[in-house]
Motif scaffolding. Sequence first.
Motif, PDB file in Angstrom:
ATOM      1  N   ALA B   6       0.817  -1.211   0.000  1.00  0.00           N
ATOM      2  CA  ALA B   6       0.000   0.000   0.000  1.00  0.00           C
ATOM      3  C   ALA B   6       0.852   1.264   0.000  1.00  0.00           C
ATOM      4  N   SER B   7       2.121   1.122   0.343  1.00  0.00           N
ATOM      5  CA  SER B   7       2.960   2.315   0.359  1.00  0.00           C
ATOM      6  C   SER B   7       3.194   2.824  -1.058  1.00  0.00           C
ATOM      7  N   LEU B   8       2.977   1.957  -2.027  1.00  0.00           N
ATOM      8  CA  LEU B   8       3.256   2.344  -3.403  1.00  0.00           C
ATOM      9  C   LEU B   8       2.018   3.019  -3.998  1.00  0.00           C
ATOM     10  N   ASN B   9       1.558   4.052  -3.333  1.00  0.00           N
ATOM     11  CA  ASN B   9       0.376   4.725  -3.846  1.00  0.00           C
ATOM     12  C   ASN B   9       0.720   5.347  -5.189  1.00  0.00           C
ATOM     13  N   SER B  10      -0.119   5.124  -6.084  1.00  0.00           N
ATOM     14  CA  SER B  10       0.201   5.567  -7.448  1.00  0.00           C
ATOM     15  C   SER B  10      -0.008   7.069  -7.574  1.00  0.00           C
ATOM     16  N   PHE B  60       5.380   8.982  -3.837  1.00  0.00           N
ATOM     17  CA  PHE B  60       5.798   9.683  -2.619  1.00  0.00           C
ATOM     18  C   PHE B  60       5.882   8.746  -1.441  1.00  0.00           C
ATOM     19  N   GLN B  61       6.739   9.082  -0.507  1.00  0.00           N
ATOM     20  CA  GLN B  61       6.529   8.553   0.838  1.00  0.00           C
ATOM     21  C   GLN B  61       6.721   9.691   1.832  1.00  0.00           C
ATOM     22  N   PHE B  62       5.678   9.990   2.574  1.00  0.00           N
ATOM     23  CA  PHE B  62       5.796  11.060   3.567  1.00  0.00           C
ATOM     24  C   PHE B  62       6.396  10.526   4.864  1.00  0.00           C
ATOM     25  N   ARG B 142       6.940   2.769   8.081  1.00  0.00           N
ATOM     26  CA  ARG B 142       6.656   2.204   6.768  1.00  0.00           C
ATOM     27  C   ARG B 142       7.902   1.592   6.132  1.00  0.00           C
ATOM     28  N   THR B 143       8.981   2.382   6.131  1.00  0.00           N
ATOM     29  CA  THR B 143      10.212   1.888   5.528  1.00  0.00           C
ATOM     30  C   THR B 143      10.709   0.653   6.261  1.00  0.00           C
TER      31      THR B 143
END
Lengths: 704, 704
Positions: B6-10, B60-62, B142-143
């Motif tokens: 899910a972290s790979l939000n497009s 992105f990753q915030f 997340r990472t």
Amino acid sequence: MSSFSASLNSAAQANDRLKTIQGQVHPMTQQYDHPLDPLSATEISVASTLIKAKHLGKRFQFRYVTLVEPPKKQLTAYLDEELAGKTPSQKPDRIVEALYSVFDNETGWSYKCYEGIVNLTTSQVVREQPLPEGAAEPLSFRTMATAQAILVESREFKDAVAKLNLPENIVIEIDPWMYGVDQPKAGPSRLSFLCYARHPSNNHPDGNIYSIPLPIIPLMDLQTMEVLSIEPAASGGTQDGFTYGTHPEKAIDHCIANEYVPELQPRGLRKDLKPLQVVQPEGASFTIKGRLVEWQKWRFRVGWNYREGAVIHDVTYDGRRVFHRLSLSDMTVPYGDPRTPYHRKQAFDLGDLGAGLSANNLALGCDCLGLIHYFPGALTTHTGEGEVKGNAVCLHEQDMGIGWKHTNYRTDRAVLTRNRMLVVQQILTVANYEYIFAWQFDQAGAIHFETRATGILSTCLIDPGKVSEWGNVVSPGVLAQYHQHIFCLRIDPAIDGWQNSVVQEEAVSLPISAERNPFGNAFVTEKQVIKTSSYADAAPHKNRVFKIINPSKFNPHSKNPVSYKLVPHTGQLLLADPGSVAAARARFAQHHIWVTKHRDEDLWCAGKYTNQAFREDGGVQDMIERNENVENDDILVWHTFGMTHIPRVEDFPVMPVEIHQVSLKPADFFDRNPAIDVPASSQLANKSVLYDEFNASKSGSCCS
Amino acid sequence: MSSFSASLNSAAQANDRLKTIQGQVHPMTQQYDHPLDPLSATEISVASTLIKAKHLGKRFQFRYVTLVEPPKKQLTAYLDEELAGKTPSQKPDRIVEALYSVFDNETGWSYKCYEGIVNLTTSQVVREQPLPEGAAEPLSFRTMATAQAILVESREFKDAVAKLNLPENIVIEIDPWMYGVDQPKAGPSRLSFLCYARHPSNNHPDGNIYSIPLPIIPLMDLQTMEVLSIEPAASGGTQDGFTYGTHPEKAIDHCIANEYVPELQPRGLRKDLKPLQVVQPEGASFTIKGRLVEWQKWRFRVGWNYREGAVIHDVTYDGRRVFHRLSLSDMTVPYGDPRTPYHRKQAFDLGDLGAGLSANNLALGCDCLGLIHYFPGALTTHTGEGEVKGNAVCLHEQDMGIGWKHTNYRTDRAVLTRNRMLVVQQILTVANYEYIFAWQFDQAGAIHFETRATGILSTCLIDPGKVSEWGNVVSPGVLAQYHQHIFCLRIDPAIDGWQNSVVQEEAVSLPISAERNPFGNAFVTEKQVIKTSSYADAAPHKNRVFKIINPSKFNPHSKNPVSYKLVPHTGQLLLADPGSVAAARARFAQHHIWVTKHRDEDLWCAGKYTNQAFREDGGVQDMIERNENVENDDILVWHTFGMTHIPRVEDFPVMPVEIHQVSLKPADFFDRNPAIDVPASSQLANKSVLYDEFNASKSGSCCS
């Protein structure tokens, strides 16, 4: 002065009383329940009666009658049998020590003081001897009241007061104070007086007299009850050096009523503090049988005597011995103002007077919250009767926040226990000042000793507008002199047995080296066994701790000897010059830790007779100079700690508690956290309430 | 591994979300109530949407979106007007900072990290810049989860595990850990992993994995998500030196299930602990309006951000300013085991991760007793959404024993107040460990910061029967390495105004002399104003304290400048060799006190980017080297304190709280004890119960 004439009980009265009591002596004194039980009022009365019988026809004043605990060898044999579940084979004789003055004549004040040893089991006075050469007996409330009554009637005092131009009808109040000697052979029986007044604006019997100090300090000779001098007390500022200041024509007119009782608060009281109650719906978690306390695997006895107040005896956790005896041995409160006669302000509140004697009779709902048990303590009246203070020591449970917690972030499950403690507390009032002493037992096997200093500063007058390098001005005309409070704990350890050692342990950096520390992050511990009686100091920058170990028992995991760790309090030690009398009297106050070989008579860090002593005689310094083995032996550990009190304005009129704590924590004594089996904290038991829900329910806005 | 995909939000999803939110941006962001209110979840979402709009089409990753508090000049103008009862004339713009990774491609792990500044008031991205050269972004959950999932699927990891001969079907659990660098330019994006297992005998999801440590430490490159190495982790004893020990054929067979959850206690739980409840029948004494707290003359705001967690803002007592901002700035936990890769164990829990991020969501009835208010805290999801932790910070009152007491021995009247405190508390879980941080306000004008260290020790494997000089064996096969916990408080004072100084004060003996100290008892205080930015150390043997004064305002009685006194905690400072990377990274940990001139950006004692930093960049050492005036100026006071943790067997499986406290106490700030108007403690309000009476009433033996 009728109030003190009762001390002059006639020989005839004594004889009558003796006849009444003698018949009961033998049967009664056999009935003591446990060798560590404090003396009952009856035992005190019997002992004094036996003593009086040796001096028929003499006038007496009793200072104390106190238990002489059985010799440790005898006692430990008893306790070992008891712990093993057996009926102890031999009950030690019940021995008491009494201190008393025998007056030289039917009238007059001249007296000689004696130590008497009475065996209550055999109803015999075993020994009687005068006080050691140069020793002075401790203060007694009786003597102080008598002396004060004579002082205030004296011409010298009236003349001195007249010179102060006090407001008319002002009420003077006086605190008799120990005479802190300043040279050898100052004379063994003197008393000084700190003089204050009620504020004329309210003349309230509970007014704060310490906001109106008078610049005189009378001295009396207790053997003659004569005024030796009315010493002028400096009221100058820094600019006045050692001169006495320019007493204004009206000495105290610049002082204000700085009151602490609620009805005298000029700005009223706060109105927004809501009640907070501790409720224990299913009762206490402790049980009490006589002086025996059991709580959360702890088991110990609460002793008591006039000098130490509460004493903790024979402490076990889950059936294993931890400490044999824990007590506050003594304390000293030296003041740093060099202007005569202030330089003599140095109190030893236990040795000069007594913690048991000064203990408050505690009141339900004031000193503690929740379910409270009170232990009584018996004292000795000046006529030798036993007299019981019903609420001398309190015992209760406290919630001290979180005990341990872990949240497993994988499952989001938190397990948390609260930190319940059992508290044994006593509160001393020593004229102006209060000390709150508490032994706290926690569920994780640790014992803490907490001191709270409160009460009112000992003050002196200062001229209007001046300040002084010897203290801080905390109210108009009121100088609170710099001083120290230095306590000494006596720790008689029994870490899994009677033979213990002390190890000093530090955390030590290693230098960078390819072999041992290539990246420079390494550190190790360094341990040093204390082999012969000696002292040591706190060193927080080295993480220095003292482990009391049993060198014969080892932790199954760490392979270390089982131990309890003393993390020393790091407070400043005695500031008085090492060449001073103040320092000679309090050598115990010059190092944090003392390790000595146990002797039954070694109870007092500053010596047995501290009052007017010009040196610490028989204290810890003398003990270590015996140069005895303290490795794998029956030892004592003494911990000196305290505070230098630079008074703040906020410490007046009554100071907020200044809290200090010393902990004895298991270190590889158990095979895991002993509190791991404490049930988890739950809303079911704790019944906490959401602020918003409470407010909503009260305002009727919810579920209506 | 679907859990991290899910972290790979497009980019497409981001664009959709942006359209939805953009319309609401302007009206909403004007609505913030107070400049010190923490960001709302919506504000966070809006900010990230604005940022995404600048990189349309990018993944992105915030890491975080956090409030940039208004510049102090602007803020103090606002607060001054507010305190004066006026409507502030100007509301500062709402500024936030975001940290985020922008991936180089639609797939793959390579990314660049940016700092973005967004003005929510104008809906503009004001600035965007890459992280400074050499800086690494902080860790994100997340990472870590992503990296871990890839690790466990890797051939390298599976091979390494196979060599350990673990029991069949054993469940391995992994704690991703910051990679503590050991040399400059180690590479900015690495992660290490500490590996453990559930005990096969119970395979419980809440089993104590730290009692089964595995002797491998994998390393990953976060830019490639590739396994760099599976480092062997020493399991030898002292006799093995720097060799890795003789891993037995079955590495962990000697480890036992040393559990903390109640249902896994082999000896059961204690059954004799009765409930103890705190009841506040009339409600709380505090009031809450948003983030504004008022209680017992105190008034302050509870801020919050992902990094510091709770922050205390704008503290006044009875309308007078005391502190502008109080926070824990950072901490370091260096380990003392030099054996690679253990030498890299050094955490900066705030800078590397974040106290807000790690904060427990607190539960009613577990973490506190009585009437509880919870403050929420908003965090940022990896996709940039605001997400609220409802019970991030709790606030409640506690009874802390006696507040002050005096007994007038003449009348036997005791006046006693209890010591009620208001506590603002948060609890962090950092993998194995827990920190409980509490700001405590008392009625006598003092503020205390308490740390409680609990949770589970970070452990490593040790071969059967061995012990190590680098730690203590706390369970079979479990070595708990020596380590330190060193905290640093950031104190932004406002002692009766914005211009303050720091005075170092000590109590100093005078030598015996006829002129100044004839009897040797005298001592004085020595005061030294700190004039330029510098450090100082605790010196308890000198009674050293640090007074934060307002040099322009004076106490009417003492004539001293009004002040708050910091009694420094005396804990041991950093043990790492001064030439080590561990020391270079934590220069703040090498002195107790730092005084610097205020700058808005000076928030972090160890610098802004601590993760993998090889030196403390922009920390307190750099600040003092600016050599600025700190006398009668806008200053910051930093207090470093902590403990060297030599683990006890009793600290396992979960350690009993280890409590440390730092106090800020008024010293001549008020004209008397500010708690003197607290209503006296009374049985009427407290409703305590006598133990004997309770028992009698329950047994029916009384009044039946």
